[in-house]
Design a protein around this motif. Sequence first.
Motif, PDB file in Angstrom:
ATOM      1  N   LYS A   1       0.838  -1.198   0.000  1.00  0.00           N
ATOM      2  CA  LYS A   1       0.000   0.000   0.000  1.00  0.00           C
ATOM      3  C   LYS A   1       0.876   1.251   0.000  1.00  0.00           C
TER       4      LYS A   1
ATOM      5  N   GLY B   1      -0.332   4.477   0.354  1.00  0.00           N
ATOM      6  CA  GLY B   1      -0.891   5.633   1.042  1.00  0.00           C
ATOM      7  C   GLY B   1       0.045   6.076   2.159  1.00  0.00           C
TER       8      GLY B   1
ATOM      9  N   ARG C   1       1.319   6.938   6.006  1.00  0.00           N
ATOM     10  CA  ARG C   1       1.290   6.063   7.181  1.00  0.00           C
ATOM     11  C   ARG C   1       0.104   6.365   8.105  1.00  0.00           C
ATOM     12  N   SER C   2      -0.168   7.615   8.334  1.00  0.00           N
ATOM     13  CA  SER C   2      -1.222   8.004   9.271  1.00  0.00           C
ATOM     14  C   SER C   2      -2.582   8.065   8.583  1.00  0.00           C
ATOM     15  N   HIS C   3      -3.614   7.870   9.376  1.00  0.00           N
ATOM     16  CA  HIS C   3      -4.977   7.885   8.847  1.00  0.00           C
ATOM     17  C   HIS C   3      -5.818   8.999   9.460  1.00  0.00           C
ATOM     18  N   THR C   4      -5.203   9.827  10.294  1.00  0.00           N
ATOM     19  CA  THR C   4      -5.902  10.978  10.869  1.00  0.00           C
ATOM     20  C   THR C   4      -5.272  12.254  10.340  1.00  0.00           C
TER      21      THR C   4
ATOM     22  N   SER D   1       3.894   1.934   2.700  1.00  0.00           N
ATOM     23  CA  SER D   1       3.750   2.673   3.955  1.00  0.00           C
ATOM     24  C   SER D   1       4.277   1.915   5.167  1.00  0.00           C
TER      25      SER D   1
END
Length: 400
Positions: free
Chosen positions: A167, A169, A171-174, A246
Motif C-alpha cells: 500500500k 498511502g 502512514r497516518s490515517h488521521t 507505507s
Amino acid sequence: MVGAGVLGLPFALSQIGWVPGIGMIIVSWLVTFYTLWQLVEMHEMVPGKRFDRYTELAEHAFGSKVGYWSILPQQMLVQVATDIVYTVTGGKSLKKCLQLLFPAMVNIRQTYYILFFTVLQVLLSQTPNFNSLKGVSLLAAVMSLCYSMVAFVTSTIRGTHHHHGVKYGVRSHTTAGMVFDTLNALGTIAFAFAGHSVVLEIQATIPSTPEKPSKKPMWKGVIVAYAIVALCYLSVAASGFWAFGSLVEDDVLISLEKPRWLIAVANFMVFLHVLGSYQVFAMPVFDLIESCLVKRFDCKPGRPLRLIARTAYVAATGFVGMCIPFFGGLLGFFGGLVFASTSFFIPCIMWLAVQRPKRWSFHWTASWVSIIIGVLIAVLAPIGGVRQIILSAKTYEIFS
C-alpha cells in the motif's frame, strides 16, 4: 555528502506520499546545491584572507561579535547532532548485521552495540587533524556509495517479487497524524543534505594561490559529489518506498531481510561509513573544545588534553544516543532544528549581507526563496520530529 540520512528517505516518502516526497527531495537538492556554491565562492571573497568556518565568514558579513555569537552555537550544534545520529545508526546497523549472520545474538541489547561503537570512536578520536582522516574519509565515502546501491538493488528485487498487497498511502490515517508526519518528513529530507557544515573546513585544506584559487577544484568536487547525491537519494528513496510502501522502516536496510548475507554486508558498510563520518563531523568540535580549554583555562596543549577532552565529548554523544536511539525521530528533529539553517538559509543570508545583489536579480531571488524554504523547515520540522520520538519512546525501555 551521501550520509546515513539517505536510508531514511523511503520512510519520509511513506509519510507524505510519492509526488510530495520526490518533489521535496528535488527542491532540497537544488536549494542546497545553490547554497553550497555560495559557500565555496565566499571562502575566498576577500583577497589574501580565507575563511575556515561559518563563524569567520559570519564575522566578515555581520561584524565580529554578531557573526560569532549568532553562528557558532548553530555550527557546533550541527556537528554534535550529526554525531549523535551516527552513534545511533552505527549501533543499529551493527546489531542488524550480527543478528542476520548469528541469529543467537538476537537478544543482545542495542545499548551494548551503541556502547561498542562509542568505544571505537574514543580510539579514533585521538587522530590529530583532518589530514589524518584521509584514509578513514575515503573508506566512509566508498561504503556510503556501496550500501546505497545495495539498498536500491535489493529493494528493487524485493519489490519485483513481492509487489502484491503493498500500500502506497501515507502512514497516518488521521488529519493530525498526517500533518505531524509531513513535518517529520521535511526534517528527514533536510537531514540528508547535511554536508555544508564541514565544507569550509575541507576547502581550507586545499592549496590556494591567486592564480589557482582553491574554489576551482573545490567546485569540481562539489559537482561530482552532488551528481552522486542525486543518483543515490532518488534511487534509494523511490525503490525503498516502492518495495515496502507505507510499512517501510525508518532505516530501509532494517526492512530488508534477503539475501541475508548481502543485507548483513550492507549494514556493516553503514557501520564503517558512520564510524569514519563521525570523526569528520567531530573534528571541528574537538578543535573548538581544545582551543577553549587552552585559551580560557590555561590548559597545556598536548596528548593528555586531547585524550580527556575528546573522550568526554564522545562519551556524551554516546550517552545521548543510548537514551534516545530513535533514528526516524532524530532525523526529523535535528534535520529541521540544525541542518535547515546551515544547509538552506545561513549561506544565503551571508551572501545577501556581503554581495548585496540587486533586488529581483537571480541571486537576490534565489537567496530569498532558499531562506523562506529553510526557515519553514527549521520552524516546523522539529515539531514532527519530537512527536515521532514520543511515539517511539512509548514502546521503548531505556537502555534496552
